[in-house]
Structure formats: C-alpha cells, structure tokens
Design a protein around this motif. Structure first.
Motif, PDB file in Angstrom:
ATOM      1  N   ALA A   4      -0.681   5.132   9.395  1.00  0.00           N
ATOM      2  CA  ALA A   4      -1.919   5.113   8.611  1.00  0.00           C
ATOM      3  C   ALA A   4      -1.674   5.736   7.243  1.00  0.00           C
ATOM      4  O   ALA A   4      -0.915   6.688   7.108  1.00  0.00           O
ATOM      5  CB  ALA A   4      -3.020   5.872   9.336  1.00  0.00           C
ATOM      6  N   ILE A   5      -2.301   5.149   6.214  1.00  0.00           N
ATOM      7  CA  ILE A   5      -2.186   5.681   4.863  1.00  0.00           C
ATOM      8  C   ILE A   5      -3.145   6.853   4.748  1.00  0.00           C
ATOM      9  O   ILE A   5      -4.312   6.742   5.104  1.00  0.00           O
ATOM     10  CB  ILE A   5      -2.531   4.604   3.827  1.00  0.00           C
ATOM     11  CG1 ILE A   5      -1.585   3.415   3.988  1.00  0.00           C
ATOM     12  CG2 ILE A   5      -2.478   5.144   2.420  1.00  0.00           C
ATOM     13  CD1 ILE A   5      -1.959   2.209   3.185  1.00  0.00           C
ATOM     14  N   PRO A   6      -2.690   8.005   4.238  1.00  0.00           N
ATOM     15  CA  PRO A   6      -3.584   9.157   4.103  1.00  0.00           C
ATOM     16  C   PRO A   6      -4.766   8.831   3.192  1.00  0.00           C
ATOM     17  O   PRO A   6      -4.617   8.176   2.162  1.00  0.00           O
ATOM     18  CB  PRO A   6      -2.705  10.232   3.468  1.00  0.00           C
ATOM     19  CG  PRO A   6      -1.306   9.771   3.626  1.00  0.00           C
ATOM     20  CD  PRO A   6      -1.338   8.303   3.797  1.00  0.00           C
ATOM     21  N   ALA A   7      -5.933   9.273   3.577  1.00  0.00           N
ATOM     22  CA  ALA A   7      -7.148   8.976   2.815  1.00  0.00           C
ATOM     23  C   ALA A   7      -7.084   9.534   1.405  1.00  0.00           C
ATOM     24  O   ALA A   7      -7.653   8.969   0.473  1.00  0.00           O
ATOM     25  CB  ALA A   7      -8.365   9.527   3.545  1.00  0.00           C
ATOM     26  N   SER A   8      -6.362  10.634   1.191  1.00  0.00           N
ATOM     27  CA  SER A   8      -6.302  11.243  -0.141  1.00  0.00           C
ATOM     28  C   SER A   8      -5.566  10.374  -1.153  1.00  0.00           C
ATOM     29  O   SER A   8      -5.819  10.447  -2.343  1.00  0.00           O
ATOM     30  CB  SER A   8      -5.630  12.612  -0.050  1.00  0.00           C
ATOM     31  OG  SER A   8      -4.311  12.451   0.448  1.00  0.00           O
ATOM     32  N   SER A   9      -4.645   9.517  -0.694  1.00  0.00           N
ATOM     33  CA  SER A   9      -3.875   8.697  -1.626  1.00  0.00           C
ATOM     34  C   SER A   9      -4.424   7.284  -1.781  1.00  0.00           C
ATOM     35  O   SER A   9      -3.923   6.516  -2.581  1.00  0.00           O
ATOM     36  CB  SER A   9      -2.420   8.629  -1.175  1.00  0.00           C
ATOM     37  OG  SER A   9      -2.339   7.939   0.051  1.00  0.00           O
ATOM     38  N   THR A  10      -5.437   6.928  -1.026  1.00  0.00           N
ATOM     39  CA  THR A  10      -5.902   5.540  -1.045  1.00  0.00           C
ATOM     40  C   THR A  10      -6.695   5.182  -2.290  1.00  0.00           C
ATOM     41  O   THR A  10      -6.628   4.051  -2.748  1.00  0.00           O
ATOM     42  CB  THR A  10      -6.763   5.237   0.199  1.00  0.00           C
ATOM     43  OG1 THR A  10      -7.877   6.117   0.207  1.00  0.00           O
ATOM     44  CG2 THR A  10      -5.955   5.351   1.452  1.00  0.00           C
ATOM     45  N   ASN A  11      -7.455   6.111  -2.862  1.00  0.00           N
ATOM     46  CA  ASN A  11      -8.303   5.772  -4.001  1.00  0.00           C
ATOM     47  C   ASN A  11      -7.507   5.276  -5.198  1.00  0.00           C
ATOM     48  O   ASN A  11      -7.859   4.283  -5.815  1.00  0.00           O
ATOM     49  CB  ASN A  11      -9.181   6.961  -4.393  1.00  0.00           C
ATOM     50  CG  ASN A  11     -10.255   7.226  -3.359  1.00  0.00           C
ATOM     51  OD1 ASN A  11     -10.597   6.351  -2.578  1.00  0.00           O
ATOM     52  ND2 ASN A  11     -10.759   8.446  -3.352  1.00  0.00           N
ATOM     53  N   GLY A 104      -4.796  -0.638   6.625  1.00  0.00           N
ATOM     54  CA  GLY A 104      -4.214   0.651   6.964  1.00  0.00           C
ATOM     55  C   GLY A 104      -2.770   0.606   7.408  1.00  0.00           C
ATOM     56  O   GLY A 104      -2.219   1.606   7.833  1.00  0.00           O
ATOM     57  N   ASN A 105      -2.108  -0.532   7.295  1.00  0.00           N
ATOM     58  CA  ASN A 105      -0.723  -0.643   7.721  1.00  0.00           C
ATOM     59  C   ASN A 105       0.200  -0.271   6.560  1.00  0.00           C
ATOM     60  O   ASN A 105       0.522  -1.082   5.711  1.00  0.00           O
ATOM     61  CB  ASN A 105      -0.443  -2.061   8.208  1.00  0.00           C
ATOM     62  CG  ASN A 105       0.875  -2.179   8.914  1.00  0.00           C
ATOM     63  OD1 ASN A 105       1.756  -1.337   8.754  1.00  0.00           O
ATOM     64  ND2 ASN A 105       1.017  -3.216   9.700  1.00  0.00           N
ATOM     65  N   ALA A 106       0.669   0.973   6.514  1.00  0.00           N
ATOM     66  CA  ALA A 106       1.416   1.494   5.365  1.00  0.00           C
ATOM     67  C   ALA A 106       2.794   0.871   5.199  1.00  0.00           C
ATOM     68  O   ALA A 106       3.245   0.651   4.085  1.00  0.00           O
ATOM     69  CB  ALA A 106       1.552   3.008   5.494  1.00  0.00           C
ATOM     70  N   VAL A 107       3.485   0.564   6.281  1.00  0.00           N
ATOM     71  CA  VAL A 107       4.840   0.028   6.171  1.00  0.00           C
ATOM     72  C   VAL A 107       4.816  -1.363   5.556  1.00  0.00           C
ATOM     73  O   VAL A 107       5.518  -1.645   4.582  1.00  0.00           O
ATOM     74  CB  VAL A 107       5.529   0.003   7.555  1.00  0.00           C
ATOM     75  CG1 VAL A 107       6.886  -0.656   7.470  1.00  0.00           C
ATOM     76  CG2 VAL A 107       5.647   1.412   8.105  1.00  0.00           C
ATOM     77  N   LYS A 108       3.997  -2.245   6.104  1.00  0.00           N
ATOM     78  CA  LYS A 108       3.886  -3.593   5.543  1.00  0.00           C
ATOM     79  C   LYS A 108       3.345  -3.536   4.123  1.00  0.00           C
ATOM     80  O   LYS A 108       3.766  -4.283   3.251  1.00  0.00           O
ATOM     81  CB  LYS A 108       2.973  -4.468   6.403  1.00  0.00           C
ATOM     82  CG  LYS A 108       3.610  -4.954   7.659  1.00  0.00           C
ATOM     83  CD  LYS A 108       2.662  -5.901   8.378  1.00  0.00           C
ATOM     84  CE  LYS A 108       3.245  -6.362   9.683  1.00  0.00           C
ATOM     85  NZ  LYS A 108       2.308  -7.214  10.421  1.00  0.00           N
ATOM     86  N   PHE A 109       2.403  -2.656   3.878  1.00  0.00           N
ATOM     87  CA  PHE A 109       1.833  -2.532   2.544  1.00  0.00           C
ATOM     88  C   PHE A 109       2.902  -2.129   1.538  1.00  0.00           C
ATOM     89  O   PHE A 109       3.014  -2.701   0.458  1.00  0.00           O
ATOM     90  CB  PHE A 109       0.695  -1.510   2.506  1.00  0.00           C
ATOM     91  CG  PHE A 109       0.239  -1.204   1.113  1.00  0.00           C
ATOM     92  CD1 PHE A 109      -0.554  -2.106   0.433  1.00  0.00           C
ATOM     93  CD2 PHE A 109       0.647  -0.059   0.462  1.00  0.00           C
ATOM     94  CE1 PHE A 109      -0.950  -1.861  -0.864  1.00  0.00           C
ATOM     95  CE2 PHE A 109       0.251   0.200  -0.829  1.00  0.00           C
ATOM     96  CZ  PHE A 109      -0.552  -0.697  -1.498  1.00  0.00           C
ATOM     97  N   ALA A 110       3.715  -1.145   1.858  1.00  0.00           N
ATOM     98  CA  ALA A 110       4.740  -0.668   0.929  1.00  0.00           C
ATOM     99  C   ALA A 110       5.743  -1.766   0.604  1.00  0.00           C
ATOM    100  O   ALA A 110       6.110  -1.967  -0.554  1.00  0.00           O
ATOM    101  CB  ALA A 110       5.447   0.549   1.512  1.00  0.00           C
ATOM    102  N   LEU A 111       6.179  -2.523   1.594  1.00  0.00           N
ATOM    103  CA  LEU A 111       7.129  -3.612   1.359  1.00  0.00           C
ATOM    104  C   LEU A 111       6.497  -4.722   0.524  1.00  0.00           C
ATOM    105  O   LEU A 111       7.109  -5.250  -0.395  1.00  0.00           O
ATOM    106  CB  LEU A 111       7.632  -4.166   2.693  1.00  0.00           C
ATOM    107  CG  LEU A 111       8.471  -3.211   3.533  1.00  0.00           C
ATOM    108  CD1 LEU A 111       8.765  -3.822   4.897  1.00  0.00           C
ATOM    109  CD2 LEU A 111       9.760  -2.859   2.813  1.00  0.00           C
TER     110      LEU A 111
END
Length: 124
Positions: A4-11, A104-111
């Motif tokens: 999960a992506i931390p809520a503090s970094s999502t904005n 909320g899928n951080a790995v796929k999002f980062a790639l």
C-alpha cells in the motif's frame, strides 16, 4: 505481493498525475480540427480544381490549387495529426496510471510511472 502507498505521499503524486493529464488536454481538439479540417479543405480544393480547370483560363483554379498545396504543406510541417494522436495517447496513459495509483498497488504503479515518464520524453 502488493504494498500500500502511504497516505502521506499520495497527495503530491496524485496531483502530479492530474496535472499531467491537464497538460495534454490543451490542444487535442484544436489539432484534430486543424488536421481533419485541413484535409477536407485540401481535398475540396483539389476536386473543384479538377472539375473547373478543364478549359477555364481564369485564375480561380490556380488559386484553389495553391491553397490546397499550402494547406497540405502546413499540416505536414506543423504535424497536427501526430500531435493530436500523441496528446490523446498521453491522456489515456496518465488516466490509466491514475487508476492504478488509486487502486493502491505501489509496485505496479512505480514500474508504470517510470515507463510513462520515459514515454513523455518522446514528444514529437
């Protein structure tokens, strides 16, 4: 495994993606209008010249022929068609990136984000 992506970094990241979508919204309609309208105008001028110029010594067919040539040259030099397709493709890519981010899928999002940034640098 999903992280999960931390809520503090999502904005900040979400805002950056939304801003990228709006950057590519600016000229898609205008470019498509210029591309399709220019093609229609060039074809209409060419058809009229082909019908009209048959034994007509006036300047009108020559003017229409010059206009058709100018419109085709303008479209090719300014690349309205390529810009139109590029902006539509980039909007779609960023929208799917936003959907992936919201899932909320951080790995796929980062790639995917890294691949999207590389594609952004290929602007025509």
């Amino acid at each position: 495994m999903t992280t999960a992506i931390p809520a503090s970094s999502t904005n900040g990241v979400r805002k950056e993606i939304v801003d990228a979508i709006s950057r590519h919204r600016h000229s898609a309609f205008g470019d498509s209008l210029m591309y399709n309208g220019g093609t229609a105008l060039a074809l209409a001028c060419t058809i009229i010249v082909g019908i009209w110029s048959k034994d007509d010594p006036s300047w009108y067919p020559k003017i229409l022929s010059g206009l058709a040539t100018f419109v085709v040259g303008m479209e090719r030099s300014l690349k309205f068609g390529a810009r139109w397709r590029f902006h539509i493709g980039m909007q779609a890519a960023y929208r799917s990136l936003l959907a992936l981010f919201d899932s909320g899928n951080a790995v796929k999002f980062a790639l995917t984000y890294e691949a999207g940034a590389a594609r952004e640098s290929e602007h025509p």
